[in-house]
Design a protein around this motif. Structure first.
Motif, PDB file in Angstrom:
ATOM      1  N   ASN A  17      40.850  47.433   2.737  1.00 59.18           N
ATOM      2  CA  ASN A  17      39.432  47.332   2.345  1.00 59.18           C
ATOM      3  C   ASN A  17      38.649  48.498   2.929  1.00 59.18           C
ATOM      4  O   ASN A  17      37.790  48.344   3.805  1.00 59.18           O
ATOM      5  N   TYR A  61      40.041  36.515  -6.313  1.00 58.06           N
ATOM      6  CA  TYR A  61      38.618  36.207  -6.188  1.00 58.06           C
ATOM      7  C   TYR A  61      37.848  36.443  -7.490  1.00 58.06           C
ATOM      8  O   TYR A  61      36.622  36.367  -7.515  1.00 58.06           O
ATOM      9  N   HIS A 119      41.347  32.579   5.916  1.00 52.73           N
ATOM     10  CA  HIS A 119      41.694  33.997   5.814  1.00 52.73           C
ATOM     11  C   HIS A 119      41.352  34.677   7.143  1.00 52.73           C
ATOM     12  O   HIS A 119      40.327  34.348   7.756  1.00 52.73           O
ATOM     13  N   HIS A 149      42.405  40.246  -8.974  1.00 50.91           N
ATOM     14  CA  HIS A 149      42.471  39.640  -7.638  1.00 50.91           C
ATOM     15  C   HIS A 149      42.126  38.150  -7.747  1.00 50.91           C
ATOM     16  O   HIS A 149      41.427  37.729  -8.667  1.00 50.91           O
ATOM     17  N   ASP A 166      47.094  39.186  -4.508  1.00 51.36           N
ATOM     18  CA  ASP A 166      46.276  39.653  -3.384  1.00 51.36           C
ATOM     19  C   ASP A 166      46.265  41.179  -3.376  1.00 51.36           C
ATOM     20  O   ASP A 166      46.864  41.823  -4.249  1.00 51.36           O
ATOM     21  N   SER A 167      45.598  41.754  -2.391  1.00 52.02           N
ATOM     22  CA  SER A 167      45.421  43.209  -2.452  1.00 52.02           C
ATOM     23  C   SER A 167      46.746  43.967  -2.317  1.00 52.02           C
ATOM     24  O   SER A 167      46.915  45.010  -2.946  1.00 52.02           O
ATOM     25  N   GLU A 191      39.943  37.251   7.881  1.00 46.49           N
ATOM     26  CA  GLU A 191      38.639  37.922   7.952  1.00 46.49           C
ATOM     27  C   GLU A 191      37.558  36.975   8.478  1.00 46.49           C
ATOM     28  O   GLU A 191      36.427  37.389   8.728  1.00 46.49           O
ATOM     29  N   SER A 204      46.101  42.089   4.601  1.00 42.01           N
ATOM     30  CA  SER A 204      46.224  40.898   5.455  1.00 42.01           C
ATOM     31  C   SER A 204      47.624  40.287   5.352  1.00 42.01           C
ATOM     32  O   SER A 204      48.041  39.539   6.226  1.00 42.01           O
ATOM     33  N   MET A 226      40.084  48.637  -4.599  1.00 46.45           N
ATOM     34  CA  MET A 226      41.346  48.256  -5.257  1.00 46.45           C
ATOM     35  C   MET A 226      41.616  49.198  -6.438  1.00 46.45           C
ATOM     36  O   MET A 226      42.758  49.599  -6.679  1.00 46.45           O
ATOM     37  N   SER A 239      46.717  35.702   4.419  1.00 48.94           N
ATOM     38  CA  SER A 239      46.116  36.377   3.272  1.00 48.94           C
ATOM     39  C   SER A 239      45.950  35.369   2.133  1.00 48.94           C
ATOM     40  O   SER A 239      46.493  34.258   2.194  1.00 48.94           O
ATOM     41  N   THR A 240      45.265  35.762   1.089  1.00 46.84           N
ATOM     42  CA  THR A 240      45.076  34.851  -0.049  1.00 46.84           C
ATOM     43  C   THR A 240      46.438  34.393  -0.582  1.00 46.84           C
ATOM     44  O   THR A 240      46.639  33.211  -0.836  1.00 46.84           O
TER      45      THR A 240
HETATM   46  P1  13P Z   1      43.751  39.753   0.449  1.00 48.01           P
HETATM   47  O1  13P Z   1      43.749  39.826  -1.019  1.00 48.01           O
HETATM   48  O2  13P Z   1      44.630  40.799   1.022  1.00 48.01           O
HETATM   49  O3  13P Z   1      44.039  38.418   0.992  1.00 48.01           O
HETATM   50  O4  13P Z   1      42.283  40.175   0.939  1.00 48.01           O
HETATM   51  C1  13P Z   1      41.167  39.470   0.708  1.00 48.01           C
HETATM   52  C2  13P Z   1      39.960  40.280   0.461  1.00 48.01           C
HETATM   53  O5  13P Z   1      38.955  40.121   1.047  1.00 48.01           O
HETATM   54  C3  13P Z   1      40.005  41.225  -0.593  1.00 48.01           C
HETATM   55  O6  13P Z   1      38.791  41.748  -0.725  1.00 48.01           O
END
Ligand code: 13P
Ligand code: SF4
Length: 329
Positions: free
Chosen positions: A129, A41, A213, A39, A55-56, A215, A144, A79, A229-230
């Protein structure tokens, strides 16, 4: 395979001095027919060695179509679960099983089941999530990237519950005109972006656009030039004529933005409660290169999902993948 203790959630074995972990990970990937899915992140070293970074939604899509024997999911536990549900016959590994998610934790399956009883006739739309057990109580999963289109795919008068992220749910309600009942959960990372610090950064970089984002809290989204989304934020930044961006999501995404951004400037939006400039997800950052090396070496820890739960959870995940494919997402 040598027996190792993974009671702490990862393989805590020393790496011999002089071992080139990057070279060894690359060698083991080939030898074991394994792929590394990371991912955005994840720490930079993991993104750089991964076969795929996304992304997810993209991680789930990659897992579903992969013909590797082993999938190493460098991300958080849900994930890994999604990959295992989609690929029950593959070995799915995660470097550290402690990599949870505060948002997923905010919605327990038994609580969602009780919540649903209060709303007979409602369909449940769950953000990816969530645990596999929550997905088992769900009609369709969204990420997202596809939440808007999937919510819009329901008839306008369909009664919907959306969970667990109240910020994403509020945002989707606001752009679709729906009135979904929202679960009251949130991500502790995205909730803590500081409006004041973003406003101060905008004064310092008057030409910068704000990327956020969904969130994030609505006050942060109100400041954003682009909400997504990311993957959507990355695409927007790379294709935009603008050269400076303030980025309100986990700061791992800045690695890919800077790598492909042709010298554009990316400034992480800071959290409210600390002096740090970046906002990192402590769960995502539990995965390290050393743990990834040991995961591949010992093929542990493995992600498992209860068979009965997996049989139910795969349906809303596959529905999401089908609609996403139809929409070209
Ligand atoms: P996305 O990867 O779908 O943007 O989501 C972000 C996230 O918080 C994943 O934990
Ligand atoms: Fe969960 Fe938030 Fe971390 Fe994403 S950033 S994994 S939503 S805690």
């Amino acid at each position: 395979m040598i027996a190792v203790d993974i009671s702490c959630g990862y393989v805590d074995a020393p790496v011999n001095e002089g071992v080139d972990m990057v070279a060894e990970i690359n060698r083991m990937k080939k030898e074991k027919n394994a792929v590394i899915l990371a991912h955005y992140y994840q720490e930079s070293a993991i993104q750089d060695i991964a076969d795929f970074v996304g992304d997810s939604l993209a991680l789930a899509q990659w897992a579903a179509k992969s013909d590797a024997e082993i999938l190493v999911v460098c991300g958080v536990h849900f994930m890994g679960e999604t990959a295992k549900i989609l690929c029950p016959n593959k070995k799915v590994l995660i470097p550290d099983t402690n990599a949870g998610c505060s948002l997923a934790d905010s919605c327990k399956a038994e609580d969602l089941a009780a919540f649903k009883k209060q709303y007979p006739g409602y369909k449940v739309v769950s953000y990816v999530n969530t645990s596999a057990a929550v997905k088992a109580h769900t009609d369709i999963v969204v990420t997202s990237t596809n939440a808007r289109q999937i919510v819009e795919s329901f008839p306008a008068d369909e009664k919907l519950i959306f969970g667990p992220d109240r910020n994403l749910g509020n945002y989707i309600n606001s752009i679709t005109g729906r009135n979904m009942i929202l679960w009251d959960g949130a991500c502790h990372v995205h909730e803590k972006f500081s409006v004041e610090k973003i406003v101060a950064l905008k004064k310092e970089y008057p030409n910068a656009q704000v990327l956020a984002h969904p969130e994030c809290k609505s006050a942060v989204l109100a400041l954003a030039d682009k909400v997504g989304s990311t993957a959507a934020l990355l695409k927007y930044a790379l294709n935009s004529d603008c050269n400076e961006f303030i980025v309100a999501t986990e700061s791992g995404i800045l690695h890919e933005m800077r790598k492909n951004g042709n010298g554009k400037t990316f400034i992480p939006a800071p959290p409210a409660d600390s002096t740090c400039a970046c906002n990192e997800c402590n769960y995502m950052r539990l995965n390290t290169l050393k743990k990834l090396y040991n995961t591949l070496k010992y093929e542990l820890p493995e992600v498992t999902v209860d068979a009965e739960i997996a049989t139910k959870a795969i349906k809303p995940i596959e529905k999401m993948l089908e609609i996403s494919a139809q929409l070209g997402l």
